[in-house]
Motif scaffolding. Structure first.
Motif, short mmCIF file in Angstrom:
data_model
loop_
_atom_site.label_atom_id
_atom_site.label_comp_id
_atom_site.label_asym_id
_atom_site.label_seq_id
_atom_site.Cartn_x
_atom_site.Cartn_y
_atom_site.Cartn_z
N ALA A 57 0.88 -1.16 0.00
CA ALA A 57 0.00 0.00 0.00
C ALA A 57 0.92 1.22 0.00
CB ALA A 57 -0.90 0.01 1.23
N VAL A 58 0.72 2.12 -0.94
CA VAL A 58 1.55 3.30 -1.04
C VAL A 58 0.65 4.54 -1.01
CG1 VAL A 58 3.23 4.56 -2.46
CG2 VAL A 58 3.29 2.06 -2.39
N ALA A 59 1.01 5.46 -0.14
CA ALA A 59 0.29 6.74 -0.01
C ALA A 59 -1.20 6.50 0.20
CB ALA A 59 0.59 7.64 -1.19
N ASP A 60 -2.03 7.27 -0.50
CA ASP A 60 -3.48 7.17 -0.28
C ASP A 60 -4.15 6.10 -1.13
OD1 ASP A 60 -3.49 8.27 -2.82
OD2 ASP A 60 -4.38 10.18 -2.21
N GLY A 61 -3.39 5.41 -1.97
CA GLY A 61 -3.93 4.33 -2.78
C GLY A 61 -4.78 4.77 -3.95
N LYS A 62 -4.84 6.05 -4.21
CA LYS A 62 -5.70 6.55 -5.27
C LYS A 62 -4.99 6.66 -6.62
CE LYS A 62 -8.65 9.00 -2.06
NZ LYS A 62 -9.13 10.28 -1.56
N GLY A 63 -3.74 6.26 -6.66
CA GLY A 63 -2.99 6.32 -7.91
C GLY A 63 -2.12 5.09 -8.07
N ASP A 64 -1.48 4.99 -9.21
CA ASP A 64 -0.56 3.89 -9.49
C ASP A 64 0.82 4.28 -8.96
OD1 ASP A 64 0.46 1.50 -10.46
OD2 ASP A 64 0.80 2.30 -12.48
N TYR A 65 0.92 4.38 -7.66
CA TYR A 65 2.15 4.82 -7.02
C TYR A 65 3.14 3.67 -6.93
CZ TYR A 65 -1.18 8.36 -5.39
OH TYR A 65 -2.15 9.31 -5.32
N ALA A 66 4.40 4.01 -7.05
CA ALA A 66 5.46 3.00 -6.97
C ALA A 66 6.48 3.44 -5.92
CB ALA A 66 6.14 2.83 -8.32
N PHE A 67 7.18 2.47 -5.37
CA PHE A 67 8.17 2.77 -4.36
C PHE A 67 9.30 1.76 -4.45
CE2 PHE A 67 9.98 2.52 -0.06
CZ PHE A 67 10.33 3.85 0.11
N MET A 68 10.52 2.23 -4.18
CA MET A 68 11.69 1.37 -4.16
C MET A 68 12.53 1.75 -2.94
SD MET A 68 14.60 0.88 -7.12
CE MET A 68 13.46 0.04 -8.22
N TYR A 69 12.84 0.74 -2.13
CA TYR A 69 13.67 0.94 -0.94
C TYR A 69 14.94 0.13 -1.12
CZ TYR A 69 15.45 0.41 3.79
OH TYR A 69 16.26 0.38 4.89
N LEU A 70 16.09 0.78 -0.97
CA LEU A 70 17.37 0.10 -1.08
C LEU A 70 18.10 0.20 0.25
CD1 LEU A 70 16.86 1.95 -3.87
CD2 LEU A 70 18.75 0.52 -4.59
N HIS A 97 18.50 5.25 -13.68
CA HIS A 97 17.77 4.07 -14.17
C HIS A 97 16.26 4.32 -14.24
CE1 HIS A 97 17.31 -0.20 -15.05
NE2 HIS A 97 16.23 -0.14 -14.28
N VAL A 98 15.70 5.00 -13.26
CA VAL A 98 14.25 5.22 -13.23
C VAL A 98 13.84 6.53 -13.92
CG1 VAL A 98 13.92 3.82 -11.15
CG2 VAL A 98 14.15 6.30 -10.95
N ALA A 99 14.79 7.30 -14.38
CA ALA A 99 14.48 8.58 -15.01
C ALA A 99 13.44 8.48 -16.13
CB ALA A 99 15.76 9.24 -15.54
N PRO A 100 13.48 7.45 -16.98
CA PRO A 100 12.49 7.38 -18.05
C PRO A 100 11.04 7.26 -17.56
CG PRO A 100 14.35 5.96 -18.56
CD PRO A 100 14.51 6.42 -17.13
N ILE A 101 10.84 6.74 -16.36
CA ILE A 101 9.46 6.57 -15.87
C ILE A 101 9.11 7.58 -14.78
CG2 ILE A 101 9.37 4.13 -16.43
CD1 ILE A 101 9.74 3.58 -13.38
N PHE A 102 10.08 8.32 -14.30
CA PHE A 102 9.87 9.19 -13.15
C PHE A 102 8.78 10.23 -13.37
CE2 PHE A 102 11.18 11.91 -9.57
CZ PHE A 102 11.37 10.92 -8.61
N ASP A 103 8.67 10.77 -14.58
CA ASP A 103 7.66 11.78 -14.87
C ASP A 103 6.34 11.18 -15.33
OD1 ASP A 103 9.36 13.85 -14.19
OD2 ASP A 103 10.18 13.99 -16.21
N GLN A 104 6.32 9.87 -15.60
CA GLN A 104 5.11 9.20 -16.07
C GLN A 104 4.31 8.56 -14.93
OE1 GLN A 104 6.49 6.30 -18.87
NE2 GLN A 104 7.52 7.81 -20.13
N GLN A 105 5.01 8.21 -13.86
CA GLN A 105 4.38 7.51 -12.75
C GLN A 105 5.01 8.03 -11.46
OE1 GLN A 105 5.30 3.31 -12.66
NE2 GLN A 105 3.68 2.87 -11.20
N PRO A 106 4.21 8.33 -10.45
CA PRO A 106 4.80 8.75 -9.17
C PRO A 106 5.63 7.61 -8.56
CG PRO A 106 2.47 9.32 -9.26
CD PRO A 106 2.74 8.42 -10.42
N VAL A 107 6.89 7.90 -8.31
CA VAL A 107 7.81 6.89 -7.77
C VAL A 107 8.56 7.50 -6.59
CG1 VAL A 107 9.80 5.40 -8.25
CG2 VAL A 107 8.18 5.93 -10.09
N GLY A 108 8.58 6.79 -5.48
CA GLY A 108 9.40 7.18 -4.33
C GLY A 108 10.60 6.28 -4.24
N ILE A 109 11.75 6.85 -3.94
CA ILE A 109 12.98 6.07 -3.81
C ILE A 109 13.64 6.44 -2.48
CG2 ILE A 109 15.28 5.61 -4.76
CD1 ILE A 109 14.11 6.58 -7.48
#
Length: 134
Positions: A57-70, A97-109
């Motif tokens: 579950a990421v954020a409020d769940g109202k979007g196609d949010y993505a997250f990556m933890y290293l 690496h994630v730059a191509p998708i960063f503006d298309q989909q909300p991504v947290g790193i």
């Protein structure tokens, strides 16, 4: 110990090659040296493992949010400058690496570095290290 473990939301699998990211991170780790010129991550012990979350579950769940933890682990005793350099360089690899998708989909790193200064037990058994310690 794995030197870098990646936990991520599986919706990233359709947008980016996480396996390729693992290789890029490992290759970068092998080039990081301390002030004395010694490898921070020994070749035979450098590992990057990635796991998509079975449930998330990421954020409020109202979007196609993505997250990556290293989580990057290194032996204790490294200077703050070495740790910062390692973190900055590895984060730069992930960002590129994630730059191509960063503006298309909300991504947290998030990338965190932990050191193991006071281990109680650190058992190892490997036929990898001798390959690179010649």
């Amino acid at each position: 110990m794995p030197h870098c473990v990646i936990l991520y939301t599986p919706n990233l699998d359709t947008r980016t090659d996480v396996g390729a990211l693992c290789r890029k991170l490992a290759d970068t780790m092998l080039t990081i040296h301390d002030e004395a010129g010694k490898q921070v991550f020994p070749t035979g012990g450098t590992r990057v493992l990635a796991y998509p979350a079975a449930h998330y579950a990421v954020a409020d769940g109202k979007g196609d949010y993505a997250f990556m933890y290293l989580n990057v682990r290194m032996a204790g005793g490294r200077s703050e400058a070495v740790k910062k350099n390692a973190g900055d360089r590895l984060l730069a690899v992930v960002k590129e690496h994630v730059a191509p998708i960063f503006d298309q989909q909300p991504v947290g790193i998030t990338l965190q570095i932990d050191e193991s200064p006071g281990q109680v037990y650190d058992g190892k058994h490997s036929s990898l290290h001798p390959l690179f310690n010649k």
